[in-house]
Design a protein around this motif. Structure first.
Motif, short mmCIF file in Angstrom:
data_model
loop_
_atom_site.label_atom_id
_atom_site.label_comp_id
_atom_site.label_asym_id
_atom_site.label_seq_id
_atom_site.Cartn_x
_atom_site.Cartn_y
_atom_site.Cartn_z
N ASN A 1 0.85 -1.19 0.00
CA ASN A 1 0.00 0.00 0.00
C ASN A 1 0.89 1.24 0.00
OD1 ASN A 1 0.77 0.46 2.79
ND2 ASN A 1 -0.65 -1.20 3.32
N PRO A 2 0.31 2.43 -0.15
CA PRO A 2 1.15 3.64 -0.17
C PRO A 2 2.05 3.77 1.06
CG PRO A 2 -1.04 4.18 -0.95
CD PRO A 2 -1.10 2.75 -0.48
N ALA A 3 1.58 3.29 2.22
CA ALA A 3 2.40 3.40 3.43
C ALA A 3 3.65 2.54 3.34
CB ALA A 3 1.56 3.00 4.65
N THR A 4 3.53 1.32 2.79
CA THR A 4 4.70 0.45 2.69
C THR A 4 5.59 0.88 1.52
OG1 THR A 4 3.48 -1.13 1.31
CG2 THR A 4 3.49 -1.53 3.67
N TYR A 5 4.98 1.32 0.40
CA TYR A 5 5.75 1.67 -0.79
C TYR A 5 6.63 2.89 -0.57
CZ TYR A 5 6.86 2.86 -5.61
OH TYR A 5 7.54 3.16 -6.77
N THR A 6 6.09 3.89 0.12
CA THR A 6 6.84 5.14 0.31
C THR A 6 7.79 5.09 1.51
OG1 THR A 6 5.06 6.04 1.68
CG2 THR A 6 4.97 6.52 -0.68
N GLY A 7 7.71 4.03 2.31
CA GLY A 7 8.53 3.96 3.53
C GLY A 7 7.88 4.67 4.69
N GLU B 1 -12.20 -8.77 11.68
CA GLU B 1 -13.19 -7.95 10.98
C GLU B 1 -12.56 -7.10 9.88
OE1 GLU B 1 -15.07 -5.77 14.10
OE2 GLU B 1 -16.34 -7.46 14.71
N GLY B 2 -11.55 -7.68 9.22
CA GLY B 2 -10.91 -7.00 8.10
C GLY B 2 -9.83 -6.02 8.50
N LYS B 3 -9.55 -5.91 9.81
CA LYS B 3 -8.55 -4.92 10.26
C LYS B 3 -7.12 -5.43 10.15
CE LYS B 3 -11.76 -2.52 13.33
NZ LYS B 3 -12.05 -2.07 14.70
N ILE C 1 -3.26 1.50 15.26
CA ILE C 1 -2.61 1.37 13.95
C ILE C 1 -3.63 1.20 12.83
CG2 ILE C 1 -2.29 -1.14 14.21
CD1 ILE C 1 0.20 1.29 12.51
N ASP C 2 -4.76 0.57 13.11
CA ASP C 2 -5.80 0.42 12.08
C ASP C 2 -6.44 1.77 11.77
OD1 ASP C 2 -7.71 -1.15 10.38
OD2 ASP C 2 -9.15 -0.36 11.83
N ASP C 3 -6.66 2.59 12.81
CA ASP C 3 -7.22 3.93 12.60
C ASP C 3 -6.31 4.75 11.69
OD1 ASP C 3 -9.32 3.35 14.31
OD2 ASP C 3 -8.27 4.15 16.07
N VAL C 4 -4.99 4.60 11.91
CA VAL C 4 -4.02 5.36 11.12
C VAL C 4 -4.05 4.90 9.67
CG1 VAL C 4 -1.54 5.72 10.74
CG2 VAL C 4 -2.50 5.92 13.05
N LEU C 5 -4.07 3.58 9.42
CA LEU C 5 -4.02 3.07 8.05
C LEU C 5 -5.30 3.36 7.26
CD1 LEU C 5 -2.22 -0.35 8.58
CD2 LEU C 5 -1.29 1.71 7.53
N THR C 6 -6.40 3.66 7.96
CA THR C 6 -7.63 4.00 7.25
C THR C 6 -7.78 5.51 7.05
OG1 THR C 6 -8.82 3.91 9.37
CG2 THR C 6 -8.91 1.95 7.98
N MET C 7 -6.80 6.29 7.51
CA MET C 7 -6.83 7.73 7.27
C MET C 7 -6.50 8.03 5.81
SD MET C 7 -4.69 9.46 10.40
CE MET C 7 -5.21 9.40 12.10
N SER C 8 -7.01 9.16 5.32
CA SER C 8 -6.56 9.64 4.01
C SER C 8 -5.20 10.31 4.20
CB SER C 8 -7.55 10.65 3.44
OG SER C 8 -7.52 11.85 4.20
N VAL C 9 -4.49 10.51 3.10
CA VAL C 9 -3.17 11.15 3.18
C VAL C 9 -3.29 12.53 3.81
CG1 VAL C 9 -1.32 12.16 1.78
CG2 VAL C 9 -2.15 9.86 1.27
N GLY C 10 -4.35 13.29 3.42
CA GLY C 10 -4.54 14.63 3.97
C GLY C 10 -4.76 14.62 5.48
N LEU D 1 -6.02 9.77 -1.18
CA LEU D 1 -5.75 8.33 -1.06
C LEU D 1 -5.75 7.89 0.39
CD1 LEU D 1 -2.83 7.19 -3.42
CD2 LEU D 1 -5.27 6.83 -3.68
N THR D 2 -6.22 6.68 0.64
CA THR D 2 -6.10 6.08 1.97
C THR D 2 -4.71 5.46 2.07
OG1 THR D 2 -8.45 5.58 1.96
CG2 THR D 2 -7.11 4.39 3.56
N ILE D 3 -3.99 5.71 3.15
CA ILE D 3 -2.59 5.26 3.19
C ILE D 3 -2.46 3.74 3.29
CG2 ILE D 3 -1.77 7.46 4.11
CD1 ILE D 3 -1.46 6.17 6.83
N GLY D 4 -3.56 3.06 3.68
CA GLY D 4 -3.51 1.60 3.74
C GLY D 4 -4.18 0.93 2.56
N GLN D 5 -4.51 1.70 1.51
CA GLN D 5 -5.21 1.17 0.34
C GLN D 5 -4.26 0.30 -0.49
OE1 GLN D 5 -7.12 4.31 -1.81
NE2 GLN D 5 -7.28 3.15 -3.71
N PRO D 6 -4.67 -0.92 -0.90
CA PRO D 6 -3.78 -1.78 -1.68
C PRO D 6 -3.33 -1.12 -2.98
CG PRO D 6 -5.69 -3.02 -0.91
CD PRO D 6 -5.95 -1.58 -0.61
N LEU D 7 -2.05 -1.29 -3.33
CA LEU D 7 -1.52 -0.70 -4.56
C LEU D 7 -2.25 -1.22 -5.79
CD1 LEU D 7 2.37 -0.61 -4.16
CD2 LEU D 7 0.73 1.21 -3.79
#
Length: 794
Positions: A557-563, A618-620, A636-645, A676-682
């Motif tokens: 996801n964007p979080a893993t790809y960008t570091g 539950e998908g988290k 950590i789940d709350d953070v990964l479901t945040m948008s980049v903004g 984009l959601t930072i945990g969204q699959p690439l």
């Protein structure tokens, strides 16, 4: 006895009522329960900002369901060999026809794949030379660089009636593969000092190859094979030990009660790394190959991949290697000059294939061009060729931005091809941003109003004129035209390129200004990429952002790809006094039921598999205990479901302040990915989103010169202005920006233009203009100048 009224009595046959594709309740990705009706046998263009849901509707819903239903018509045995496709999340899909998808996915980057082998052209040429070539050397496989020559003899037992008889048989296979390079066209020399540190032993980590860790299987099979002493420095190996380490033929060994195959390091590297095309390698693997391996043209076949026998057979003085090396437009003329009634149907088919290349704007390529080096636009147009002469009608053709990589001069030709497909009675669905292609649509569907969670609804349906009059984002920007800048920046220096001759360049000398925004322009195939990517010196501090696909699984996801995830995990660990690995869904923190995937996949054999949300997490994706740890009041789940903004503001201050994470998020906002959601699959990102994600990642690299290859790809008309602002900020910060681009708005905004041409292939490769955009418009001496002048209304 009454009879049914004939259809003609009503003026219309019942079958004619099925003239629309109906979609009800589509919810794929970010689509919000939308419904739409599309006219059949018409050209429908889908517009909207990048990430608004266009691909989810066209590719993920309509085309996916059509392909799934076609697959179900095959026998269960055949379906077992086909990919299983899940049913899209939609209530009703009605009126579908067979869908043919022509997307921008790069063609297979296998090192044996060329443009000729990826199409039917090489197969037809091989048959032609096997029939007409002098001297005659054999069947079509004698001209194939993927078939090796072989011969042998032995006893064969033939059973006849009640007796059996031994007979001696000989066999010979005549292939066209060059034995020296094995049909690769290049030979490689591997630098041993880049593979290992000879002063160390295997146990001390002597191997410096990616993936060869001391405690990993790849190294342990060397250490525990019995052939080598793992504690002995490599420089102290005997000749026998060194040969066994580097070159030993594959042999079976027992390793921890497991039978495994041991082979030398060099053949292992050749199989695992060098069998792939470099374009298909991950960046760190490509860096290793660039460092350790030197590729040179095979001295025996001169890079043609073909054996001496295949090169000796000629038609009118031309062998098959010469034919494949010709520019396709020249090859088409050569084939047109062959008159041989015995192979007339073959010549006709080959001629039609080659003419299709020329018509579609790819006449500048050659059949021996490695398929992995084709751009996304070139690959898409190559896939179109097989459909141009197709006899099929009432088919749904689905195109993903077919104008990518096309000069404004070539877009008109592409439009004509789309209209030809429609006029044969086909339904044509096109995802597109270019106003020139939107203008030819019979029907327009505009999605939005925003991207990601702000999109996924139908904003407009109707004709182009109605779209222009509507108050949608696309309608307001459809007639946008950039203006020429009144003043341009002054260069702070120049990067000298002298005698550039890569590919079709003809000893080009040019000074590329530094400290300004430079646009490299010209028709597709004129030599733009060859000039920049092939001629810039390695020590110039260049950061290159190309159109290569992002490679990543559904766990990326964007979080893993960008570091971004790394500093976030460390901050969570520090705040809660636990290990960072707990905050990775791919490591210790993963839910044990779904292994951190968030869904559980059930294989139903020949039927489509089912992906169900994991009931435990539950998908988290994380263990329940991990979600109890918080940072700034969020887990950590709350953070990964945040948008980049949202995340950028969250990590900017307070208890959750993480400067390293904030810097990465600020760059993502800069390139227009705040939604984009930072945990969204690439795997769910569109082409434009992926390229901007790469741009944001590369902006962190230390370099003075940025090279961008068509950054407007996948960008909505309204977003081009934001991109120009980003390019300005890069230049104003002291960087030099070189953009290879076809979009007139970028040309108009540039400080300096370098135009190559005048045509493509051997008709291009020359510098035909350099100067300011205003000078180019005033001169109108090139195709680019004419189109830019029309665009800015001069």
């Amino acid at each position: 006895m009454s009879t049914a009224a004939s259809p003609a009595a009503h003026g219309r046959h019942d079958a004619d009522s099925h003239d629309r594709i109906r979609v009800r309740g589509a919810r794929e990705n970010n689509l919000k329960d939308i419904s739409v009706e599309l006219p059949k046998r018409r050209l429908t263009v889908f517009t909207g900002v990048s990430g608004s849901g266009k691909s989810s509707l066209v590719f993920g819903t309509i085309a996916a369901e059509s392909q799934r239903m076609i697959n179900e018509t095959y026998s269960a045995f055949v379906q077992g060999f086909m990919p299983t496709l899940a049913r899209p999340d939609v209530d009703v899909l009605d009126g579908l026809t067979t869908a043919i998808i022509v997307d921008q996915e790069r063609m297979g980057a296998n090192s044996r794949s060329t443009l000729g082998t990826a199409t039917d052209a090489n197969a037809l040429l091989r048959i032609l030379f096997s029939r007409l070539g002098e001297p005659h050397i054999g069947s079509p496989q004698a001209f194939s660089f993927n078939v090796a020559s072989a011969h042998g003899a032995g006893a064969l037992t033939v059973e006849k009636g009640t007796s059996s008889k031994a007979e001696r048989r000989d066999f010979t296979i005549t292939g066209g593969m060059c034995p020296r390079c094995e049909g690769m066209g290049t030979v490689n020399d591997i630098a041993l000092d880049q593979l290992y540190d000879a002063s160390k032993s295997l146990a001390d980590g002597a191997l410096t190859i990616p993936g060869y860790n001391v405690d990993g299987w790849l190294v342990r099979i060397f250490s525990e094979s019995g052939f080598l002493d793992p504690a002995k420095p490599i420089r102290d190996y005997t000749d026998v030990e060194l040969h066994d380490f580097l070159y030993k033929e594959p042999v079976k060994v027992t390793f921890q009660s497991i039978n495994m195959t041991y082979e030398g390091l060099i053949p292992k590297i050749q199989k695992s790394f060098l069998s792939k095309d470099k374009e298909a390698m991950q960046p760190h693997i490509r860096a290793f190959v660039d460092r350790a391996v030197t590729f040179t043209a095979c001295p025996e076949c001169n890079g043609t991949r073909l054996s001496a026998g295949a090169r000796s057979s000629k038609i009118g003085g031309v062998n098959i290697a010469d034919a494949c090396a010709m520019q396709i437009s020249d090859l088409a003329e050569w084939v047109r000059g062959l008159e041989e009634p015995s192979v007339a149907p073959l010549l006709e088919t080959l001629q039609a294939t080659l003419d299709s290349f020329v018509k579609i704007g790819l006449g500048y390529l050659s059949l021996d061009r490695p398929s992995g080096t084709l751009s996304g636009g070139e690959a898409q147009r190559t896939k179109m060729i097989r459909h141009l002469g197709s006899s099929l009608t009432d088919v749904t053709y689905v195109f993903d931005e077919p104008t990518v990589g096309l000069h404004p001069h070539d877009i008109q030709r592409m439009n004509e091809l789309l209209l030809r497909l429609r006029d044969k009675g086909n339904t044509v669905l096109v995802v597109e941003h270019k106003p020139e292609t939107i203008a030819i649509a019979d029907h327009v569907v505009d999605l939005g109003p925003g991207a990601g969670s702000s999109g996924g609804t139908i904003c407009f349906e109707g004709t182009v004129d109605e779209l222009r009059a509507s108050d949608t984002l696309t309608g307001r920007h459809l007639d946008d035209r950039a203006t020429l800048k009144s003043t341009v920046r002054e260069a702070t220096g120049a990067l000298e390129i002298r005698g550039a001759h890569a590919n079709n360049l003809r000893d080009v000398d040019v000074d590329v200004p530094l400290g300004v925004l430079v646009a490299i322009t010209g028709v597709a195939g004129s030599g733009k990429s060859s000039l920049i990517h092939g001629s810039l010196p390695d020590d110039a501090g260049v950061v290159s952002i190309d159109q290569g696909a992002i490679r990543g699984s559904r766990r990326s996801n964007p979080a893993t790809y960008t570091g971004l995830l790394e500093p976030i995990r460390k901050a969570f660990a520090k705040a809660n006094g636990v290990k960072p690995a707990l905050f990775s869904a791919n490591s210790e923190g993963a839910c044990p039921n779904c292994n951190g995937a968030g869904v559980v996949y059930t294989d139903l054999g020949i039927m489509a598999g089912v992906a169900a949300t994991c009931e435990v997490c539950e998908g988290k994706r994380f263990q329940a205990s991990v979600l109890e740890y918080t940072l700034g009041g969020r887990n950590i789940d709350d953070v990964l479901t945040m948008s980049v903004g949202e995340a950028e503001q969250f990590f900017a201050s307070g208890d959750a302040r993480i400067p390293a994470a904030h810097a990465i998020l600020a760059r993502l906002v800069d390139v227009g990915l705040a939604y984009l959601t930072i945990g969204q699959p690439l795997t769910t990102l569109s082409g434009g989103e992926r390229q901007r994600l790469k741009l944001a990642t590369h902006m962190a690299e230390k370099g003075e010169i940025y090279v961008l290859d068509e950054p407007t790809t996948g960008l909505h008309l309204a977003d081009v202005e934001n991109l120009l602002g980003l390019l300005d900020r890069l230049v104003d910060s002291g960087k030099s920006v070189i953009v290879i681009e076809h979009h007139q708005a970028v040309m108009a905004h540039a400080d300096w233009i370098i135009d190559l041409g005048p045509g493509a292939g051997h008709d291009g490769g020359r510098l035909i203009f350099q100067g300011t955009p205003a000078d180019l418009v005033a001169a109108r001496s090139t195709l680019t100048g004419e189109h830019l002048a029309t665009y800015v209304g001069e």
